[in-house]
Structures are given as C-alpha cells and as structure tokens.
Design a protein around this motif. Structure first.
Motif, PDB file in Angstrom:
ATOM      1  N   LEU A   1      -1.627  11.436   7.943  1.00  0.00           N
ATOM      2  CA  LEU A   1      -1.193  12.554   7.906  1.00  0.00           C
ATOM      3  C   LEU A   1       0.232  12.397   7.110  1.00  0.00           C
ATOM      4  O   LEU A   1       1.151  11.462   7.742  1.00  0.00           O
ATOM      5  N   VAL A   2       0.693  13.070   5.956  1.00  0.00           N
ATOM      6  CA  VAL A   2       1.931  12.889   5.578  1.00  0.00           C
ATOM      7  C   VAL A   2       2.266  14.544   4.925  1.00  0.00           C
ATOM      8  O   VAL A   2       1.562  15.034   4.134  1.00  0.00           O
ATOM      9  N   THR A   3       3.155  15.132   5.680  1.00  0.00           N
ATOM     10  CA  THR A   3       3.453  16.642   5.566  1.00  0.00           C
ATOM     11  C   THR A   3       4.605  16.940   5.748  1.00  0.00           C
ATOM     12  O   THR A   3       5.378  16.210   6.212  1.00  0.00           O
TER      13      THR A   3
ATOM     14  N   GLU B   1       3.867  27.558  18.404  1.00  0.00           N
ATOM     15  CA  GLU B   1       2.467  27.522  18.378  1.00  0.00           C
ATOM     16  C   GLU B   1       1.951  27.526  16.924  1.00  0.00           C
ATOM     17  O   GLU B   1       1.292  27.051  16.408  1.00  0.00           O
ATOM     18  N   ALA B   2       2.616  28.451  16.126  1.00  0.00           N
ATOM     19  CA  ALA B   2       2.292  28.664  14.710  1.00  0.00           C
ATOM     20  C   ALA B   2       2.723  27.082  13.917  1.00  0.00           C
ATOM     21  O   ALA B   2       1.797  26.749  13.140  1.00  0.00           O
ATOM     22  N   ALA B   3       3.779  26.916  14.210  1.00  0.00           N
ATOM     23  CA  ALA B   3       4.125  25.401  13.796  1.00  0.00           C
ATOM     24  C   ALA B   3       3.319  24.354  13.885  1.00  0.00           C
ATOM     25  O   ALA B   3       2.913  23.500  13.171  1.00  0.00           O
ATOM     26  N   ARG B   4       2.713  24.213  15.377  1.00  0.00           N
ATOM     27  CA  ARG B   4       1.920  23.543  15.663  1.00  0.00           C
ATOM     28  C   ARG B   4       0.481  23.437  14.886  1.00  0.00           C
ATOM     29  O   ARG B   4      -0.053  22.295  14.525  1.00  0.00           O
ATOM     30  N   ARG B   5       0.085  24.541  14.830  1.00  0.00           N
ATOM     31  CA  ARG B   5      -1.291  24.979  14.071  1.00  0.00           C
ATOM     32  C   ARG B   5      -0.876  24.320  12.569  1.00  0.00           C
ATOM     33  O   ARG B   5      -1.866  23.765  12.049  1.00  0.00           O
ATOM     34  N   ALA B   6       0.095  24.412  11.963  1.00  0.00           N
ATOM     35  CA  ALA B   6       0.584  23.987  10.602  1.00  0.00           C
ATOM     36  C   ALA B   6       0.788  22.565  10.812  1.00  0.00           C
ATOM     37  O   ALA B   6       1.346  22.038   9.560  1.00  0.00           O
ATOM     38  N   ASN B   7       0.535  21.802  11.560  1.00  0.00           N
ATOM     39  CA  ASN B   7       1.119  20.504  11.552  1.00  0.00           C
ATOM     40  C   ASN B   7       2.375  20.334  11.162  1.00  0.00           C
ATOM     41  O   ASN B   7       2.907  19.096  10.728  1.00  0.00           O
ATOM     42  N   CYS B   8       3.381  21.111  11.889  1.00  0.00           N
ATOM     43  CA  CYS B   8       4.949  21.154  11.611  1.00  0.00           C
ATOM     44  C   CYS B   8       5.444  20.635  13.076  1.00  0.00           C
ATOM     45  O   CYS B   8       6.746  20.875  13.050  1.00  0.00           O
ATOM     46  N   ALA B   9       4.506  20.176  13.937  1.00  0.00           N
ATOM     47  CA  ALA B   9       5.042  20.053  15.464  1.00  0.00           C
ATOM     48  C   ALA B   9       4.482  18.346  15.351  1.00  0.00           C
ATOM     49  O   ALA B   9       3.428  18.440  15.942  1.00  0.00           O
TER      50      ALA B   9
ATOM     51  N   MET C   1       0.803  -1.064   0.066  1.00  0.00           N
ATOM     52  CA  MET C   1      -0.049   0.103  -0.072  1.00  0.00           C
ATOM     53  C   MET C   1       0.730   1.315  -0.129  1.00  0.00           C
ATOM     54  O   MET C   1       1.997   1.282   0.594  1.00  0.00           O
ATOM     55  N   ALA C   2       0.426   2.087  -0.695  1.00  0.00           N
ATOM     56  CA  ALA C   2       1.034   3.620  -0.624  1.00  0.00           C
ATOM     57  C   ALA C   2       0.978   4.468   0.790  1.00  0.00           C
ATOM     58  O   ALA C   2       0.086   4.112   1.390  1.00  0.00           O
ATOM     59  N   VAL C   3       2.180   4.865   1.065  1.00  0.00           N
ATOM     60  CA  VAL C   3       2.413   5.377   2.416  1.00  0.00           C
ATOM     61  C   VAL C   3       1.271   6.476   2.530  1.00  0.00           C
ATOM     62  O   VAL C   3       0.526   6.704   3.588  1.00  0.00           O
ATOM     63  N   GLY C   4       1.039   7.060   1.574  1.00  0.00           N
ATOM     64  CA  GLY C   4      -0.072   8.106   1.714  1.00  0.00           C
ATOM     65  C   GLY C   4      -1.581   7.482   2.022  1.00  0.00           C
ATOM     66  O   GLY C   4      -2.262   8.260   2.758  1.00  0.00           O
TER      67      GLY C   4
END
Length: 395
Positions: A13-15, A56-64, A5-8
């Motif tokens: 979430l794949v970001t 906090e900005a990174a967390r909201r952008a799914n970067c945490a 199966m594809a990772v996606g």
C-alpha cells in the motif's frame, strides 16, 4: 549485489492521507499533519482531534495507519519519516504518505532508514515540484528506488542503525536537560526567591549605555555586500539564541565609514526584531569590527548596572519580560517588536554580585553544552558514515 526496487513494488500500500480536513472536535481521535511529525516520534498529544465517525471514514479510505506502516511527509517539510511501532488509532492528512511494506519482504524499520538516507532522500528531493510549497507527488514517491537486500540483512542493518540513532537521541536528551538546567538556574536566581520582590524594577533603556538598530532603506542595499571587509550581522547570527556565524556578509571600509554609528561591540546583546522576532545572543569578545542590519536591535548594557549574561537570559526566560514582548504559548514573539518596545520593557535589577554568580554558572553550563554538541557532531558523522555504507551494501 543488492537489488534496487521501486517503493511501489515493495509496499502493498502506498497512499495519501485524507484530502478532506475533518471538522476538529474536543476529545476524539488524533488527526495528524506534517507539523505533528517530530524527530523523536509523533505528537499525538497536541494534534487536532476528529470525531469517531470521521475517523472511521478515514480508516475505510486507508488514511488511518496500522502498526508497521511507514509515514513519509511529502508536502511542506519533505522527508520526515516515522515507523508506526504499535497499534494506535489516528488518521493523517494528505500531506503524509502511508507506506505499508510487504510482510516478510521488506522491513518497515529498514525502509524508514532507507528513506532517511542521503542517497535515497536526495533522489526524492530531486522529484519535488512546486515553487512556494515543496512537495513530492505520490507517483514519484512510488517510483523512488531503494536497495532491498535479504530480509535478515535488512533487520541486521536496521538494528545497527537503530543503535547508532539511539546514541544520538540520548545525546539530544542530555542537551535538552542542560537547557532545562539553564532555565532552572535562572528561576532559582531571579524569579522564585522571595527577596526578588525587593529589587528595583527598571526599563531596559535605563541600564543601557546605547541602543540602536541597523541602517534602514537606502542606507544599506543588498547589492552593496562584498566578499570581504567589515562584517554585517543579521538574524542568522542570533536566531539560535547563541551567537553563531552563518552566512557571512561584508561591506567595504568606505561604506563602513558611513555607518559607524551601527557598530556592535563585545558584550552587546542583539535581539531580532524582524523575521523571527525575539531571539537574542551575546556578541562574543573576539568579534571583529562589525555592524548590524535593520533586523537587529543592539543593546550595550551599562556594566555598572547590568551584565549581558543576565540581560540575555531575561529575553529568553523571565516570564514578565516574555509577557511584555508578547510571547505566545508556542514560544513565538508576536510581530511588531521594535527598539522602542524593548527600551521600555521592565526588568528586575538584581545586585551585580547576584548577576555575576549567575554569569559564572552559565559559563560552566556553556562549557558542558559545547562538549555535548561536539560529541553529537561526532555521532552525526558516524551515523552518516553508517548510512552511506549500509545503503551501498558495505556495512
């Protein structure tokens, strides 16, 4: 048969991490780049820090990342993998992808092992783009296909591979302890005792019967290397701080006759002066006839004054020598290292008996290190076999 199966499709979430590099601050929240991903985990202690507002900005952008997420380095050094084992506050740069497996459908530990396996990772490498900077774009990462057995089977496989990996980690830790022992032996013999202050301080050039670098410019061209003949030593032979054969280079006997002044001999200490500067190795007793490239400085110690084992250890360990060579806090030698600087570098000159005692101890340590490395190689082979079987459905 296990489905591919594809990772996606198996991750909710794949970001990327953040494409914006926040301004570093003192204290604050860790901000990781690829260099902070180590074989034994994440280096949160030495990473950059960002403000609470930027985090906090990174967390909201799914970067945490969250607990259970899988981190994958997709820029620069492609293929580093880490599972976030506990809740920790940190953000990541866009060079790191965050994969969040679907709960109950895909185990993060299993996905991490799959992404480390040659069968899967080779496919990822085939998708690398760019010339100077190797990377995998997020879309290609999402499309990488991994085997997805039942969840219970994933956990079983991950457990087996975790245990095998833990054995490798223990061997590596033992090797690290042996290296620490080497440093301790050197300090106990040549740095910390009070009587070392009474030893004469001499320039390396005064305890060498010969010093030379390899041929420059048109004296030796890359096009003159041949498949067999007289060996030519380069950076790769000393870069690990022990002598090792890597890429073999040769010149003809006829060419050698023009370059005999650059020959190296058993017991010479070779030091890298270009590329990765400041690495050192002792030329072994069984060396065939060989010369060096211009990237090395060869030192033939005078055996009546200085043993190669002591001189070699000075280049790697003695704090005064490291300062003179311009070693930075991260262990890298500053550019500009040359034979003249090495020749003028001052070292303490202990009695030969003290040097010989150290050399004898180092022989024992080298034997121990070799046995550990042999065991590690066996464990690497075992782990590779387990990986191969696991992701072919044969474990």
């Amino acid at each position: 048969m296990t489905a591919l199966m594809a990772v996606g499709d198996v991750c909710e979430l794949v970001t990327d991490g953040t494409h914006y590099t926040p301004k570093p601050v003192d204290g604050g929240v860790p901000f990781l780049t690829v260099k902070d991903m180590r074989l034994n985990g994440l280096d949160l202690k030495n990473s950059s820090r960002i403000s609470d507002a930027d985090f906090e900005a990174a967390r909201r952008a799914n970067c945490a990342p969250r607990k259970g997420d899988v981190l994958f380095s997709k820029d620069g050094t492609v293929g580093k993998v880490h599972v976030v084992a506990e809740e920790q506050s940190f953000a990541v740069l866009s060079s790191i992808a965050i994969l969040r497996p679907k709960p109950g459908h895909l185990s993060g530990e299993f996905l991490a092992h799959a992404l480390r396996s040659p069968e899967v990772l080779d496919k990822a490498f085939q998708r690398r783009t760019g010339s100077a900077l190797k990377r995998i774009i997020l879309k290609d990462l999402q499309d990488i296909r991994v085997p997805v057995p039942s969840f219970s089977e994933q956990r079983r496989i991950a457990c087996i591979l975790d245990e095998a990996d833990a054995l490798r980690a223990k061997r590596q830790a033992t090797l690290t302890q042996v290296d620490a022992l080497t440093v301790s032996l050197f300090y106990d013999s040549f740095v910390t005792p009070q009587h070392v202050a009474a030893w004469p301080q001499v320039a390396i050039g005064t305890v060498a019967t010969a010093m030379r670098t390899g041929p420059f410019g048109s004296q030796l061209l890359h096009s003159e290397f041949v498949d067999a003949g007289i060996a030519v030593l380069g950076i790769d032979n000393a870069v690990k701080n022990v002598f090792a054969w890597d890429d073999r280079r040769y010149i003809t006997e006829r060419k050698y006759k023009q370059l005999t002044r650059y020959r190296v001999y058993p017991g010479d200490v070779i030091v890298t002066i270009m590329g990765t500067c400041g690495r050192a190795a002792i030329v072994p007793s069984d060396i065939p006839v060989a010369i060096t490239t211009k990237h090395l400085c060869s030192i033939t110690p005078d055996p009546r004054q200085c043993l190669p084992e002591y001189l070699h250890a000075c280049f790697l360990t003695h704090p005064s020598v490291l300062r003179q060579l311009g070693v930075t806090a991260r262990g890298a030698v500053m550019p500009g290292l040359n034979m003249g600087l090495i020749k003028d570098t001052i070292i303490p000159l202990p009695p030969l008996l003290v040097q010989q005692e150290f050399a004898d101890r180092m022989k024992t340590v080298r034997t121990l290190r070799t046995s550990i490395e042999t065991a590690m190689n066996q464990l690497h082979s075992l782990f590779a076999s387990l990986q191969h079987r696991a992701f072919r459905g044969e474990l």
